[in-house]
Motif scaffolding. Sequence first.
Motif, PDB file in Angstrom:
ATOM      1  N   ASP A  40     -46.868 -58.348  68.629  1.00 44.09           N
ATOM      2  CA  ASP A  40     -46.638 -57.164  69.152  1.00 44.09           C
ATOM      3  C   ASP A  40     -45.033 -57.056  69.857  1.00 44.09           C
ATOM      4  O   ASP A  40     -44.856 -55.738  70.093  1.00 44.09           O
ATOM      5  CB  ASP A  40     -47.850 -56.613  70.443  1.00 44.09           C
ATOM      6  CG  ASP A  40     -49.073 -56.763  69.714  1.00 44.09           C
ATOM      7  OD1 ASP A  40     -49.217 -56.496  68.470  1.00 44.09           O
ATOM      8  OD2 ASP A  40     -49.958 -56.555  70.259  1.00 44.09           O
ATOM      9  N   ASP A  41     -44.479 -58.272  70.013  1.00 45.48           N
ATOM     10  CA  ASP A  41     -43.165 -57.943  70.792  1.00 45.48           C
ATOM     11  C   ASP A  41     -42.099 -57.639  69.879  1.00 45.48           C
ATOM     12  O   ASP A  41     -41.982 -58.490  68.788  1.00 45.48           O
ATOM     13  CB  ASP A  41     -42.987 -59.619  71.504  1.00 45.48           C
ATOM     14  CG  ASP A  41     -41.717 -59.570  72.233  1.00 45.48           C
ATOM     15  OD1 ASP A  41     -41.291 -58.328  72.543  1.00 45.48           O
ATOM     16  OD2 ASP A  41     -41.169 -60.608  72.584  1.00 45.48           O
ATOM     17  N   PRO A  42     -41.607 -56.596  69.801  1.00 46.16           N
ATOM     18  CA  PRO A  42     -40.345 -56.134  68.887  1.00 46.16           C
ATOM     19  C   PRO A  42     -39.068 -57.224  68.918  1.00 46.16           C
ATOM     20  O   PRO A  42     -38.685 -57.483  67.698  1.00 46.16           O
ATOM     21  CB  PRO A  42     -39.896 -55.127  69.504  1.00 46.16           C
ATOM     22  CG  PRO A  42     -40.634 -54.457  70.642  1.00 46.16           C
ATOM     23  CD  PRO A  42     -41.675 -55.681  70.930  1.00 46.16           C
ATOM     24  N   GLU A  43     -38.928 -58.079  70.100  1.00 45.21           N
ATOM     25  CA  GLU A  43     -37.707 -59.026  70.119  1.00 45.21           C
ATOM     26  C   GLU A  43     -38.317 -60.115  69.059  1.00 45.21           C
ATOM     27  O   GLU A  43     -37.387 -60.649  68.219  1.00 45.21           O
ATOM     28  CB  GLU A  43     -37.377 -59.284  71.325  1.00 45.21           C
ATOM     29  CG  GLU A  43     -36.485 -58.348  72.362  1.00 45.21           C
ATOM     30  CD  GLU A  43     -35.533 -58.280  71.517  1.00 45.21           C
ATOM     31  OE1 GLU A  43     -34.665 -59.051  71.235  1.00 45.21           O
ATOM     32  OE2 GLU A  43     -35.098 -56.904  71.599  1.00 45.21           O
ATOM     33  N   PHE A  44     -39.344 -60.612  69.186  1.00 48.60           N
ATOM     34  CA  PHE A  44     -39.954 -61.710  68.396  1.00 48.60           C
ATOM     35  C   PHE A  44     -40.048 -61.363  67.002  1.00 48.60           C
ATOM     36  O   PHE A  44     -39.473 -62.028  66.121  1.00 48.60           O
ATOM     37  CB  PHE A  44     -41.488 -61.781  68.894  1.00 48.60           C
ATOM     38  CG  PHE A  44     -42.018 -62.972  68.066  1.00 48.60           C
ATOM     39  CD1 PHE A  44     -41.742 -64.350  68.287  1.00 48.60           C
ATOM     40  CD2 PHE A  44     -42.876 -62.900  67.225  1.00 48.60           C
ATOM     41  CE1 PHE A  44     -42.427 -65.336  67.462  1.00 48.60           C
ATOM     42  CE2 PHE A  44     -43.481 -63.657  66.522  1.00 48.60           C
ATOM     43  CZ  PHE A  44     -43.342 -65.192  66.713  1.00 48.60           C
ATOM     44  N   LEU A  45     -40.251 -60.020  66.474  1.00 47.61           N
ATOM     45  CA  LEU A  45     -40.470 -59.624  65.298  1.00 47.61           C
ATOM     46  C   LEU A  45     -39.023 -59.504  64.562  1.00 47.61           C
ATOM     47  O   LEU A  45     -38.930 -59.929  63.413  1.00 47.61           O
ATOM     48  CB  LEU A  45     -41.282 -58.500  65.050  1.00 47.61           C
ATOM     49  CG  LEU A  45     -42.664 -58.441  65.548  1.00 47.61           C
ATOM     50  CD1 LEU A  45     -43.183 -57.116  65.361  1.00 47.61           C
ATOM     51  CD2 LEU A  45     -43.476 -59.492  64.776  1.00 47.61           C
ATOM     52  N   ARG A  46     -38.247 -59.144  65.665  1.00 44.82           N
ATOM     53  CA  ARG A  46     -36.647 -58.852  64.865  1.00 44.82           C
ATOM     54  C   ARG A  46     -36.313 -60.183  64.666  1.00 44.82           C
ATOM     55  O   ARG A  46     -35.584 -60.461  63.818  1.00 44.82           O
ATOM     56  CB  ARG A  46     -35.972 -58.232  66.106  1.00 44.82           C
ATOM     57  CG  ARG A  46     -34.800 -57.407  65.455  1.00 44.82           C
ATOM     58  CD  ARG A  46     -34.050 -56.609  66.677  1.00 44.82           C
ATOM     59  NE  ARG A  46     -35.069 -55.353  67.063  1.00 44.82           N
ATOM     60  CZ  ARG A  46     -35.294 -55.161  68.293  1.00 44.82           C
ATOM     61  NH1 ARG A  46     -34.918 -55.970  69.150  1.00 44.82           N
ATOM     62  NH2 ARG A  46     -36.108 -54.212  68.617  1.00 44.82           N
ATOM     63  N   LYS A  50     -34.671 -61.862  61.202  1.00 42.89           N
ATOM     64  CA  LYS A  50     -33.449 -62.408  60.960  1.00 42.89           C
ATOM     65  C   LYS A  50     -33.577 -63.544  60.298  1.00 42.89           C
ATOM     66  O   LYS A  50     -32.766 -64.071  59.624  1.00 42.89           O
ATOM     67  CB  LYS A  50     -32.820 -62.577  62.370  1.00 42.89           C
ATOM     68  CG  LYS A  50     -32.213 -61.032  62.719  1.00 42.89           C
ATOM     69  CD  LYS A  50     -31.699 -61.429  64.205  1.00 42.89           C
ATOM     70  CE  LYS A  50     -31.112 -59.771  64.849  1.00 42.89           C
ATOM     71  NZ  LYS A  50     -30.465 -60.219  65.866  1.00 42.89           N
ATOM     72  N   PHE A  51     -34.481 -64.551  60.844  1.00 42.52           N
ATOM     73  CA  PHE A  51     -34.868 -65.860  60.183  1.00 42.52           C
ATOM     74  C   PHE A  51     -35.325 -65.825  58.761  1.00 42.52           C
ATOM     75  O   PHE A  51     -34.825 -66.735  58.175  1.00 42.52           O
ATOM     76  CB  PHE A  51     -35.833 -66.551  61.065  1.00 42.52           C
ATOM     77  CG  PHE A  51     -36.162 -67.917  60.603  1.00 42.52           C
ATOM     78  CD1 PHE A  51     -35.424 -68.854  60.990  1.00 42.52           C
ATOM     79  CD2 PHE A  51     -37.483 -68.102  60.051  1.00 42.52           C
ATOM     80  CE1 PHE A  51     -35.829 -70.427  60.374  1.00 42.52           C
ATOM     81  CE2 PHE A  51     -37.710 -69.466  59.574  1.00 42.52           C
ATOM     82  CZ  PHE A  51     -36.952 -70.475  59.674  1.00 42.52           C
ATOM     83  N   ARG A  52     -36.126 -64.810  58.669  1.00 39.24           N
ATOM     84  CA  ARG A  52     -36.505 -64.733  56.954  1.00 39.24           C
ATOM     85  C   ARG A  52     -35.313 -64.299  56.215  1.00 39.24           C
ATOM     86  O   ARG A  52     -35.145 -64.947  54.948  1.00 39.24           O
ATOM     87  CB  ARG A  52     -37.431 -63.463  57.127  1.00 39.24           C
ATOM     88  CG  ARG A  52     -38.705 -63.976  55.968  1.00 39.24           C
ATOM     89  CD  ARG A  52     -39.757 -62.980  55.924  1.00 39.24           C
ATOM     90  NE  ARG A  52     -39.156 -61.829  55.127  1.00 39.24           N
ATOM     91  CZ  ARG A  52     -39.554 -60.738  55.390  1.00 39.24           C
ATOM     92  NH1 ARG A  52     -40.538 -60.513  56.289  1.00 39.24           N
ATOM     93  NH2 ARG A  52     -39.140 -59.854  54.461  1.00 39.24           N
ATOM     94  N   LYS A  53     -34.578 -63.363  56.513  1.00 40.01           N
ATOM     95  CA  LYS A  53     -33.018 -63.112  55.780  1.00 40.01           C
ATOM     96  C   LYS A  53     -32.252 -64.275  55.701  1.00 40.01           C
ATOM     97  O   LYS A  53     -31.827 -64.631  54.678  1.00 40.01           O
ATOM     98  CB  LYS A  53     -32.637 -61.890  56.494  1.00 40.01           C
ATOM     99  CG  LYS A  53     -33.448 -60.557  56.171  1.00 40.01           C
ATOM    100  CD  LYS A  53     -32.954 -59.520  56.933  1.00 40.01           C
ATOM    101  CE  LYS A  53     -33.640 -58.186  56.605  1.00 40.01           C
ATOM    102  NZ  LYS A  53     -33.155 -56.930  57.047  1.00 40.01           N
ATOM    103  N   SER A  54     -32.229 -65.208  56.743  1.00 40.46           N
ATOM    104  CA  SER A  54     -30.839 -66.094  56.713  1.00 40.46           C
ATOM    105  C   SER A  54     -31.734 -67.283  55.684  1.00 40.46           C
ATOM    106  O   SER A  54     -30.903 -68.040  55.314  1.00 40.46           O
ATOM    107  CB  SER A  54     -30.814 -66.402  58.063  1.00 40.46           C
ATOM    108  OG  SER A  54     -31.621 -67.101  58.878  1.00 40.46           O
ATOM    109  N   ASP A  55     -33.060 -67.362  55.748  1.00 41.50           N
ATOM    110  CA  ASP A  55     -33.602 -68.411  54.927  1.00 41.50           C
ATOM    111  C   ASP A  55     -33.570 -68.106  53.572  1.00 41.50           C
ATOM    112  O   ASP A  55     -33.780 -69.122  52.622  1.00 41.50           O
ATOM    113  CB  ASP A  55     -35.086 -68.507  55.445  1.00 41.50           C
ATOM    114  CG  ASP A  55     -35.665 -69.756  54.898  1.00 41.50           C
ATOM    115  OD1 ASP A  55     -34.869 -70.761  54.706  1.00 41.50           O
ATOM    116  OD2 ASP A  55     -36.892 -69.982  54.946  1.00 41.50           O
TER     117      ASP A  55
END
Length: 62
Positions: A40-46, A50-55
């Motif tokens: 539920d944490d927006p910072e965690f989801l963001r 970012k991690f998924r896109k960089s991967d």
Amino acid sequence: MLYLLAAVGAITVGVLLWRAFGVRTAEVAPRPGRVVAPDDDPEFLRGLDKFRKSDGEDQPPA
């Protein structure tokens, strides 16, 4: 025997009415400073996004 059943019934109705309309206790009140779960944490989801896109996971397979 009939008086005993009437007393039990009256006590039961009284307890149910007290629970329904009685004074609220501290356990019913919302807790201050609610903890936010990671999903539920927006910072965690963001950060996950970012991690998924960089991967390179978003790119189609070749």
